[in-house]
Every structure is written in structure tokens, then in C-alpha cells.
Design a protein around this motif. Structure first.
Motif, PDB file in Angstrom:
ATOM      1  N   ARG A 184       0.816  -1.006   0.083  1.00  0.00           N
ATOM      2  CA  ARG A 184      -0.138  -0.137  -0.042  1.00  0.00           C
ATOM      3  C   ARG A 184       0.883   1.328   0.068  1.00  0.00           C
ATOM      4  N   GLY A 185       2.123   1.072  -0.732  1.00  0.00           N
ATOM      5  CA  GLY A 185       3.053   2.203  -0.836  1.00  0.00           C
ATOM      6  C   GLY A 185       3.991   2.531   0.169  1.00  0.00           C
ATOM      7  N   ALA A 186       3.682   1.613   1.409  1.00  0.00           N
ATOM      8  CA  ALA A 186       4.760   1.943   2.482  1.00  0.00           C
ATOM      9  C   ALA A 186       5.806   0.783   2.553  1.00  0.00           C
ATOM     10  N   THR A 187       7.059   1.019   2.704  1.00  0.00           N
ATOM     11  CA  THR A 187       8.127   0.403   2.656  1.00  0.00           C
ATOM     12  C   THR A 187       8.328  -0.608   3.579  1.00  0.00           C
ATOM     13  N   PHE A 188       8.642  -1.848   3.557  1.00  0.00           N
ATOM     14  CA  PHE A 188       8.653  -2.941   4.373  1.00  0.00           C
ATOM     15  C   PHE A 188      10.185  -3.455   4.668  1.00  0.00           C
ATOM     16  N   ASN A 189      10.591  -3.837   5.803  1.00  0.00           N
ATOM     17  CA  ASN A 189      11.807  -4.521   5.843  1.00  0.00           C
ATOM     18  C   ASN A 189      11.701  -5.911   5.244  1.00  0.00           C
ATOM     19  N   ILE A 190      12.919  -6.192   4.527  1.00  0.00           N
ATOM     20  CA  ILE A 190      13.128  -7.579   4.407  1.00  0.00           C
ATOM     21  C   ILE A 190      13.595  -8.472   5.364  1.00  0.00           C
ATOM     22  N   THR A 191      12.889  -9.541   5.584  1.00  0.00           N
ATOM     23  CA  THR A 191      13.222 -10.636   6.511  1.00  0.00           C
ATOM     24  C   THR A 191      13.966 -11.706   5.633  1.00  0.00           C
ATOM     25  N   LYS A 192      14.656 -12.509   6.199  1.00  0.00           N
ATOM     26  CA  LYS A 192      15.336 -13.742   5.761  1.00  0.00           C
ATOM     27  C   LYS A 192      14.984 -15.015   6.874  1.00  0.00           C
ATOM     28  N   PRO A 193      14.954 -16.126   6.163  1.00  0.00           N
ATOM     29  CA  PRO A 193      14.722 -17.245   7.068  1.00  0.00           C
ATOM     30  C   PRO A 193      15.936 -17.510   7.776  1.00  0.00           C
ATOM     31  N   SER A 194      15.743 -17.783   9.023  1.00  0.00           N
ATOM     32  CA  SER A 194      16.900 -17.796  10.171  1.00  0.00           C
ATOM     33  C   SER A 194      17.862 -19.273   9.775  1.00  0.00           C
ATOM     34  N   VAL A 195      17.112 -20.423   9.056  1.00  0.00           N
ATOM     35  CA  VAL A 195      17.905 -21.538   9.021  1.00  0.00           C
ATOM     36  C   VAL A 195      17.306 -22.114   7.650  1.00  0.00           C
ATOM     37  N   GLN A 196      18.198 -22.172   6.552  1.00  0.00           N
ATOM     38  CA  GLN A 196      17.285 -22.895   5.498  1.00  0.00           C
ATOM     39  C   GLN A 196      18.725 -24.097   5.079  1.00  0.00           C
ATOM     40  N   PRO A 197      18.644 -25.196   4.720  1.00  0.00           N
ATOM     41  CA  PRO A 197      17.256 -26.054   5.356  1.00  0.00           C
ATOM     42  C   PRO A 197      17.048 -26.086   6.782  1.00  0.00           C
ATOM     43  N   ASN A 198      15.927 -26.436   7.382  1.00  0.00           N
ATOM     44  CA  ASN A 198      15.859 -26.639   8.561  1.00  0.00           C
ATOM     45  C   ASN A 198      15.918 -27.966   8.902  1.00  0.00           C
ATOM     46  N   THR A 199      17.185 -28.466   9.442  1.00  0.00           N
ATOM     47  CA  THR A 199      17.438 -29.848   9.749  1.00  0.00           C
ATOM     48  C   THR A 199      16.534 -30.355  10.902  1.00  0.00           C
ATOM     49  N   GLU A 200      16.209 -29.532  11.912  1.00  0.00           N
ATOM     50  CA  GLU A 200      15.523 -30.070  12.863  1.00  0.00           C
ATOM     51  C   GLU A 200      14.030 -30.310  12.417  1.00  0.00           C
ATOM     52  N   ALA A 201      13.476 -29.416  11.728  1.00  0.00           N
ATOM     53  CA  ALA A 201      12.087 -29.921  11.090  1.00  0.00           C
ATOM     54  C   ALA A 201      12.210 -31.381  10.115  1.00  0.00           C
ATOM     55  N   MET A 202      13.381 -31.222   9.516  1.00  0.00           N
ATOM     56  CA  MET A 202      13.771 -32.333   8.538  1.00  0.00           C
ATOM     57  C   MET A 202      13.746 -33.672   9.460  1.00  0.00           C
ATOM     58  N   ALA A 203      14.417 -33.667  10.683  1.00  0.00           N
ATOM     59  CA  ALA A 203      14.634 -34.842  11.408  1.00  0.00           C
ATOM     60  C   ALA A 203      13.180 -35.267  11.943  1.00  0.00           C
ATOM     61  N   SER A 204      12.477 -34.313  12.563  1.00  0.00           N
ATOM     62  CA  SER A 204      11.084 -34.406  12.767  1.00  0.00           C
ATOM     63  C   SER A 204      10.113 -35.090  11.766  1.00  0.00           C
ATOM     64  N   ASN A 205      10.502 -34.781  10.491  1.00  0.00           N
ATOM     65  CA  ASN A 205       9.612 -35.327   9.464  1.00  0.00           C
ATOM     66  C   ASN A 205       9.999 -36.633   9.018  1.00  0.00           C
ATOM     67  N   ARG A 206      11.357 -37.074   9.518  1.00  0.00           N
ATOM     68  CA  ARG A 206      11.898 -38.313   9.113  1.00  0.00           C
ATOM     69  C   ARG A 206      10.965 -39.489   9.566  1.00  0.00           C
ATOM     70  N   LYS A 207      10.206 -39.441  10.458  1.00  0.00           N
ATOM     71  CA  LYS A 207       9.428 -40.754  11.099  1.00  0.00           C
ATOM     72  C   LYS A 207       8.416 -41.039  10.322  1.00  0.00           C
ATOM     73  N   GLU A 208       8.025 -40.051   9.386  1.00  0.00           N
ATOM     74  CA  GLU A 208       6.726 -40.206   8.343  1.00  0.00           C
ATOM     75  C   GLU A 208       7.317 -40.828   7.063  1.00  0.00           C
ATOM     76  N   TRP A 209       8.684 -40.860   6.916  1.00  0.00           N
ATOM     77  CA  TRP A 209       9.350 -41.275   5.534  1.00  0.00           C
ATOM     78  C   TRP A 209       8.499 -42.536   5.093  1.00  0.00           C
ATOM     79  N   ASP A 210       8.285 -43.735   5.749  1.00  0.00           N
ATOM     80  CA  ASP A 210       7.957 -45.000   5.352  1.00  0.00           C
ATOM     81  C   ASP A 210       6.371 -44.911   4.915  1.00  0.00           C
ATOM     82  N   ASN A 211       5.632 -43.643   5.278  1.00  0.00           N
ATOM     83  CA  ASN A 211       4.057 -43.406   4.826  1.00  0.00           C
ATOM     84  C   ASN A 211       4.283 -42.575   3.628  1.00  0.00           C
ATOM     85  N   ILE A 212       5.340 -41.864   3.019  1.00  0.00           N
ATOM     86  CA  ILE A 212       5.101 -41.200   1.762  1.00  0.00           C
ATOM     87  C   ILE A 212       5.063 -42.288   0.744  1.00  0.00           C
ATOM     88  N   ILE A 213       4.119 -41.857  -0.046  1.00  0.00           N
ATOM     89  CA  ILE A 213       3.911 -42.732  -1.527  1.00  0.00           C
ATOM     90  C   ILE A 213       4.944 -42.414  -2.506  1.00  0.00           C
TER      91      ILE A 213
END
Length: 125
Positions: free
Chosen positions: A87-116
Motif C-alpha cells: 500500500r505504498g509503505a516500505t517494509f523491511n526484508i526478512t530472511k529465513p533463520s535456517v535453511q534448510p531446517n534440519t530440525e524440522a527435517m529430522a522430525s519429518n523423518r519418522k513419516e518417511w515410510d508413509n510417503i507414497i
């Protein structure tokens, strides 16, 4: 926290999958605006429309990006925001803190066998 860290990250993944830059821009601007019936107000620049603008730079990138199932791909190009206005106002640019997020990846690992549809081997984290 990922894997959809921000819109430029998702757009970069679309580019990696083979979409053209024009198609990626359309997929996040006028196409969704039209889908919700707001294409007369948002999704493109014009008189009487909100001035929502993001300037992006296509940069070389040498890292991996993960999907929602923690499968990773080596990505060579990424879209980085340079400037943002809402709406015409300048905003600050943010960056992801961690990429890739290995903590989230480790959490998702338990679902690996369910992925088709999955890679031959689970991601190592």
C-alpha cells in the motif's frame, strides 16, 4: 521454520521444477487474485489498485532446499527480495533463520515410510 519459509523461497522451488520466471510471477500475482475474484484490485499494477510491489533479484545459489516431506534438491538459482512496498509503505526484508531446517527435517523423518512418492533414500539429517 520451513519448508515454505517465505514466498520467494517457494517461487525459487517453482523455478527449480522448471517453471518459467513469467509463469512463477503469474502464479503468485494475478492468477490467485483472479481465483478469489479480486483481480480488479490486486495482482497487477494499475490506476486505482493497491501499490503492493516486491522487487526480486534472481541470484546464483549453491545449496539444498527441502520440500514438506524433507526430500531435498540441490538448487542453483534463487529469488531474493530487494525491496518491498505494501500500500505504498516500505517494509523491511526478512530472511529465513535456517535453511534448510534440519530440525524440522529430522522430525519429518519418522513419516518417511508413509510417503507414497519419495526418493530412493531418506534425507540424512
Amino acid at each position: 521454520m520451513g519448508p515454505a519459509y517465505d514466498l520467494p523461497s517457494v517461487m525459487s522451488k517453482f523455478l527449480h521444477l522448471g517453471m518459467s520466471l513469467d509463469d512463477v510471477i503469474g502464479a503468485v500475482t494475478w492468477i490467485p487474485a483472479k481465483a478469489i475474484g479480486w483481480d480488479d484490485r490486486i495482482g497487477s499494477l494499475g490506476i486505482g489498485r493497491e501499490a503492493d510491489i516486491t522487487v526480486l533479484r534472481l541470484e546464483d545459489y549453491n545449496n539444498v532446499m527441502e520440500d514438506s516431506q524433507s526430500q531435498v534438491r540441490h538448487v542453483e538459482k534463487i529469488l531474493r527480495p530487494v525491496a518491498v512496498w505494501r500500500r505504498g509503505a516500505t517494509f523491511n526484508i526478512t530472511k529465513p533463520s535456517v535453511q534448510p531446517n534440519t530440525e524440522a527435517m529430522a522430525s519429518n523423518r519418522k513419516e518417511w515410510d508413509n510417503i507414497i512418492i519419495r526418493d530412493a533414500h531418506p534425507p540424512s539429517v
